[in-house]
Design a protein around this motif. Structure first.
Motif, PDB file in Angstrom:
ATOM      1  N   MET B   1      -7.146 -13.062   7.623  1.00 22.73           N
ATOM      2  CA  MET B   1      -5.764 -12.874   8.054  1.00 22.73           C
ATOM      3  C   MET B   1      -5.105 -14.231   8.241  1.00 22.73           C
ATOM      4  O   MET B   1      -5.690 -15.139   8.766  1.00 22.73           O
ATOM      5  CB  MET B   1      -5.742 -12.145   9.395  1.00 22.73           C
ATOM      6  CG  MET B   1      -6.191 -10.716   9.318  1.00 22.73           C
ATOM      7  SD  MET B   1      -5.046  -9.701   8.418  1.00 22.73           S
ATOM      8  CE  MET B   1      -3.552  -9.905   9.373  1.00 22.73           C
ATOM      9  N   LYS B  26      10.094  -3.153   8.569  1.00 21.70           N
ATOM     10  CA  LYS B  26       9.557  -4.518   8.596  1.00 21.70           C
ATOM     11  C   LYS B  26      10.414  -5.342   7.634  1.00 21.70           C
ATOM     12  O   LYS B  26      10.489  -5.034   6.453  1.00 21.70           O
ATOM     13  CB  LYS B  26       8.098  -4.490   8.143  1.00 21.70           C
ATOM     14  CG  LYS B  26       7.407  -5.816   8.250  1.00 21.70           C
ATOM     15  CD  LYS B  26       5.955  -5.685   7.862  1.00 21.70           C
ATOM     16  CE  LYS B  26       5.299  -7.060   7.824  1.00 21.70           C
ATOM     17  NZ  LYS B  26       3.995  -6.991   7.161  1.00 21.70           N
ATOM     18  N   GLN B  38       9.076  -2.406   4.103  1.00 18.85           N
ATOM     19  CA  GLN B  38       8.607  -1.037   4.304  1.00 18.85           C
ATOM     20  C   GLN B  38       9.100  -0.558   5.661  1.00 18.85           C
ATOM     21  O   GLN B  38       9.422  -1.354   6.525  1.00 18.85           O
ATOM     22  CB  GLN B  38       7.078  -0.946   4.246  1.00 18.85           C
ATOM     23  CG  GLN B  38       6.379  -1.665   5.377  1.00 18.85           C
ATOM     24  CD  GLN B  38       4.888  -1.822   5.126  1.00 18.85           C
ATOM     25  OE1 GLN B  38       4.479  -2.493   4.183  1.00 18.85           O
ATOM     26  NE2 GLN B  38       4.088  -1.194   5.945  1.00 18.85           N
ATOM     27  N   GLU B  40       7.542   2.756   7.236  1.00 16.08           N
ATOM     28  CA  GLU B  40       6.280   3.187   7.829  1.00 16.08           C
ATOM     29  C   GLU B  40       5.116   2.726   6.953  1.00 16.08           C
ATOM     30  O   GLU B  40       4.200   2.072   7.408  1.00 16.08           O
ATOM     31  CB  GLU B  40       6.251   4.713   7.935  1.00 16.08           C
ATOM     32  CG  GLU B  40       7.301   5.279   8.864  1.00 16.08           C
ATOM     33  CD  GLU B  40       6.800   5.347  10.291  1.00 16.08           C
ATOM     34  OE1 GLU B  40       5.630   5.704  10.472  1.00 16.08           O
ATOM     35  OE2 GLU B  40       7.588   5.047  11.208  1.00 16.08           O
ATOM     36  N   SER B  41       5.165   3.117   5.688  1.00 16.89           N
ATOM     37  CA  SER B  41       4.026   2.881   4.814  1.00 16.89           C
ATOM     38  C   SER B  41       4.502   2.831   3.368  1.00 16.89           C
ATOM     39  O   SER B  41       5.286   3.681   2.934  1.00 16.89           O
ATOM     40  CB  SER B  41       3.025   4.032   5.005  1.00 16.89           C
ATOM     41  OG  SER B  41       2.416   4.396   3.794  1.00 16.89           O
ATOM     42  N   ILE B  42       4.064   1.830   2.638  1.00 14.96           N
ATOM     43  CA  ILE B  42       4.457   1.697   1.230  1.00 14.96           C
ATOM     44  C   ILE B  42       4.026   2.940   0.454  1.00 14.96           C
ATOM     45  O   ILE B  42       4.764   3.474  -0.364  1.00 14.96           O
ATOM     46  CB  ILE B  42       3.837   0.423   0.613  1.00 14.96           C
ATOM     47  CG1 ILE B  42       4.467  -0.827   1.243  1.00 14.96           C
ATOM     48  CG2 ILE B  42       4.019   0.399  -0.904  1.00 14.96           C
ATOM     49  CD1 ILE B  42       3.826  -2.141   0.823  1.00 14.96           C
ATOM     50  N   VAL B  43       2.813   3.420   0.736  1.00 18.57           N
ATOM     51  CA  VAL B  43       2.278   4.561  -0.026  1.00 18.57           C
ATOM     52  C   VAL B  43       3.104   5.824   0.232  1.00 18.57           C
ATOM     53  O   VAL B  43       3.457   6.544  -0.705  1.00 18.57           O
ATOM     54  CB  VAL B  43       0.782   4.784   0.304  1.00 18.57           C
ATOM     55  CG1 VAL B  43       0.284   6.087  -0.308  1.00 18.57           C
ATOM     56  CG2 VAL B  43      -0.053   3.616  -0.206  1.00 18.57           C
ATOM     57  N   LEU B 239      11.118  -2.629  -0.279  1.00 19.93           N
ATOM     58  CA  LEU B 239      10.795  -3.380  -1.492  1.00 19.93           C
ATOM     59  C   LEU B 239       9.342  -3.188  -1.934  1.00 19.93           C
ATOM     60  O   LEU B 239       9.030  -3.314  -3.111  1.00 19.93           O
ATOM     61  CB  LEU B 239      11.027  -4.882  -1.254  1.00 19.93           C
ATOM     62  CG  LEU B 239      12.462  -5.349  -1.032  1.00 19.93           C
ATOM     63  CD1 LEU B 239      12.472  -6.853  -0.752  1.00 19.93           C
ATOM     64  CD2 LEU B 239      13.326  -5.048  -2.246  1.00 19.93           C
ATOM     65  N   GLY B 240       8.466  -2.874  -0.970  1.00 19.75           N
ATOM     66  CA  GLY B 240       7.058  -2.675  -1.318  1.00 19.75           C
ATOM     67  C   GLY B 240       6.892  -1.499  -2.261  1.00 19.75           C
ATOM     68  O   GLY B 240       6.246  -1.617  -3.319  1.00 19.75           O
ATOM     69  N   ASP B 243       8.348  -2.004  -5.722  1.00 21.93           N
ATOM     70  CA  ASP B 243       7.486  -2.774  -6.627  1.00 21.93           C
ATOM     71  C   ASP B 243       6.366  -1.916  -7.210  1.00 21.93           C
ATOM     72  O   ASP B 243       6.088  -1.976  -8.403  1.00 21.93           O
ATOM     73  CB  ASP B 243       6.917  -3.994  -5.901  1.00 21.93           C
ATOM     74  CG  ASP B 243       6.323  -4.997  -6.876  1.00 21.93           C
ATOM     75  OD1 ASP B 243       6.966  -5.259  -7.916  1.00 21.93           O
ATOM     76  OD2 ASP B 243       5.223  -5.509  -6.611  1.00 21.93           O
ATOM     77  N   PRO B 308      -7.876  -4.556  -6.935  1.00 21.83           N
ATOM     78  CA  PRO B 308      -6.706  -4.820  -7.773  1.00 21.83           C
ATOM     79  C   PRO B 308      -6.701  -6.253  -8.310  1.00 21.83           C
ATOM     80  O   PRO B 308      -7.125  -7.181  -7.618  1.00 21.83           O
ATOM     81  CB  PRO B 308      -5.527  -4.615  -6.819  1.00 21.83           C
ATOM     82  CG  PRO B 308      -6.090  -4.009  -5.578  1.00 21.83           C
ATOM     83  CD  PRO B 308      -7.521  -4.405  -5.516  1.00 21.83           C
ATOM     84  N   PRO B 331      -2.536  -1.849  -6.705  1.00 24.37           N
ATOM     85  CA  PRO B 331      -2.975  -0.461  -6.732  1.00 24.37           C
ATOM     86  C   PRO B 331      -1.822   0.451  -7.160  1.00 24.37           C
ATOM     87  O   PRO B 331      -0.669   0.174  -6.852  1.00 24.37           O
ATOM     88  CB  PRO B 331      -3.365  -0.185  -5.279  1.00 24.37           C
ATOM     89  CG  PRO B 331      -2.589  -1.165  -4.479  1.00 24.37           C
ATOM     90  CD  PRO B 331      -2.363  -2.372  -5.335  1.00 24.37           C
TER      91      PRO B 331
END
Lengths: 133, 378
Positions: B1, B26, B38, B40-43, B239-240, B243, B308, B331
């Protein structure tokens, strides 16, 4: 087993360390903090070191990847890798729920205890996290 | 990190900035703006776009307006795509190149008509290239004295609504039905009691539209669309997810697949060059590459395993020779495994097996057709 996050030591780079005596040796169990995991989000991959490898304090020992980016993992202490959590890379979705028990990453046989002096206690680490937002 | 890099630099804010912050986004610096990467979550944002619809704040992209006689001739000189035959309501993808055929930006040009019957052209450029393109255009304006050129970026906001339910849901919301537009068409409406541009375009591989609205209207419109689609699963996306979505759709991104060292033919964008109908900046160089064949080409790779391959990784032949570089990789949330695009030496581009050097470790990869993901046609 349940690790108390308030009794662990923390590196600036968000790894936690739990030091325990085992057969006259000091063993460091290392993971990454819940705060860091929340920031990472959507983990997809983790690379672990090999057992038997010697790592210096501050050296990169593996990496964790989220959808967006790769984050290196730095060892807060130096020593020989005696065990790795082999189930972890296939179960990264569990890491967020349980960063301090299921989420341990490696165990090192500590060869130099002086690096422990550079680490933060929980209060100091929480302060760092609050400041970095 | 690693630690976040504290920076004292100030960034521009889009008209939706306060909304993003209140939604817990964020925020990250991107092309001079602070943008949501993002919520909550990009996925989950990625999946909302594939399964329902996602809303993207793309206000950071540059919006450049050309009014007056000669606008089409000026754009014909600047773009790889012919503009003089673009009908009212038409949108075209093209590139701005330098004399050497290097890509200065990839752009969308729309031909629009206002309610008062005046016509203009709108050029949408990448945020990171806006200043460069404005400077590139300025000296040419001397040759077209009747053209009025204005940068509309800061007066307006741009919202993309992308996903299989985007049209159906927004039909109810708009007085003008966006599904009446064909793919790559645009029109001005007096939607929301204020003029807005609606175009059937996007950057995710899904059906959907993009809106250009007055800056002060942005939050109200954004909230209305989100509310209308809430039960259907609409979500704001950062943006996450943008992409990962565009990677699956194999859409090139400036600074990754495209830059000034790449010509349109090598980038696989020969379809967006009209080489035979007029002169334009870079035409001779691009024509020469087309006749001789490009030195490198863009291909798709499927890295083996779960690790990845990221931008910058070397691509090797199975004999261990470096033959190219990954330009985008990560991914794929839809496919559940890593995907990557690479620029490789044309002599090796037909191979099916490659290796990728992922930060010191070699990993096998198989060439695949692009795009990685194509939506099911209705």
């Amino acid at each position: 087993m349940s690790r108390d996050k308030s009794k662990l030591l923390y590196a600036e780079t968000h790894e936690w360390v739990d030091v325990a005596e085992q057969g006259g040796q000091k063993i460091a169990t290392i993971g990454i903090s819940g705060f860091a995991l929340e920031q990472l989000n959507d983990l997809v991959y983790m690379e672990l070191p090999e057992v038997g490898k010697t790592i210096d304090a501050g050296e990169e020992f593996g990496e964790v990847e989220s959808v967006k980016a790769v984050s290196p993992l730095y060892s807060p202490v130096g020593g020989e890798v005696v065990e790795v959590h082999a189930e972890l890379p296939d179960n990264l979705e569990k890491l967020n729920d349980d960063p301090y028990d299921f989420g341990w990453i490696v165990k090192l046989k500590i060869d130099d205890e002086s690096a422990l002096g550079n680490l933060m206690d929980f209060a100091a680490y929480e302060k760092q996290c609050a400041e970095s937002g | 990190m690693s630690q976040a890099d504290p920076s004292s630099q100030t960034y521009a804010q889009t008209p939706l900035d306060a909304w993003h912050r209140s939604a817990g986004a964020k925020m990250v610096p991107f092309a001079g703006y602070e943008m949501p990467i993002q919520y909550e979550s990009i996925v989950s944002e990625h999946q909302a776009c594939r399964n329902a619809a996602a809303l993207f704040d793309v206000s950071h992209m540059g919006r450049l307006r050309f009014d007056g006689e000669g606008s089409e001739d000026l754009l014909d000189r600047l773009l790889t795509r012919r503009v003089t035959d673009l009908p009212i309501g038409g949108v075209r993808y093209g590139m701005v190149c330098n004399e050497e055929g290097g890509i200065l930006d990839d752009v969308l040009v729309s031909h629009l008509k206002t309610p008062s019957e005046s016509r203009y052209h709108l050029l949408v450029v990448n945020a990171s290239n806006r200043a460069k393109i404005v400077e590139w255009i300025k000296p040419h304006l001397d040759d077209f004295p009747k053209v009025t050129f204005s940068d509309r970026t800061e007066l307006t906001a741009m919202i993309a609504v992308q996903g299989p339910l985007a049209m159906e849901t927004c039909k109810k919301l708009f007085s003008f039905d966006p599904s009446r537009l064909k793919y790559y068409q645009a029109r001005i409406t007096d939607q929301f009691s204020k003029p807005a541009i609606v175009s059937r375009t996007g950057y995710t591989g899904e059906d959907g539209f993009e809106l250009v609205v007055r800056a002060e209207e942005a939050t109200r419109i954004w909230e209305n669309i989100l509310l209308a689609g809430r039960d259907a699963g609409f979500a704001p996306a950062g943006l996450g997810a943008r992409d990962t979505l565009r990677m699956e759709a194999a859409m090139p991104l400036y600074g990754h697949e495209l830059d000034e060292s790449v010509d349109p033919i090598s980038a696989g964008l020969g379809f967006a060059c009209n080489l035979d109908d007029r002169e334009f900046i870079g035409r001779d160089a691009i024509s020469a590459v087309k006749s001789a064949g490009p030195a490198r080409v863009r291909i798709g790779l499927l890295p083996e395993g779960r690790r990845p391959a990221r931008e910058g990784c070397d691509v090797l032949s199975t004999h261990g020779q470096v033959v190219g570089k990954i330009t985008s990789g990560g991914p794929s949330p839809t496919l559940g495994h890593p995907i990557a695009m690479a620029m490789v030496d044309v002599k090796h581009a037909e191979a099916t097996e490659f290796e990728i050097d992922i930060r010191g470790k070699r990993s096998p990869a198989t060439r695949t057709k692009l795009p990685f993901y194509r939506r099911a046609k209705k």
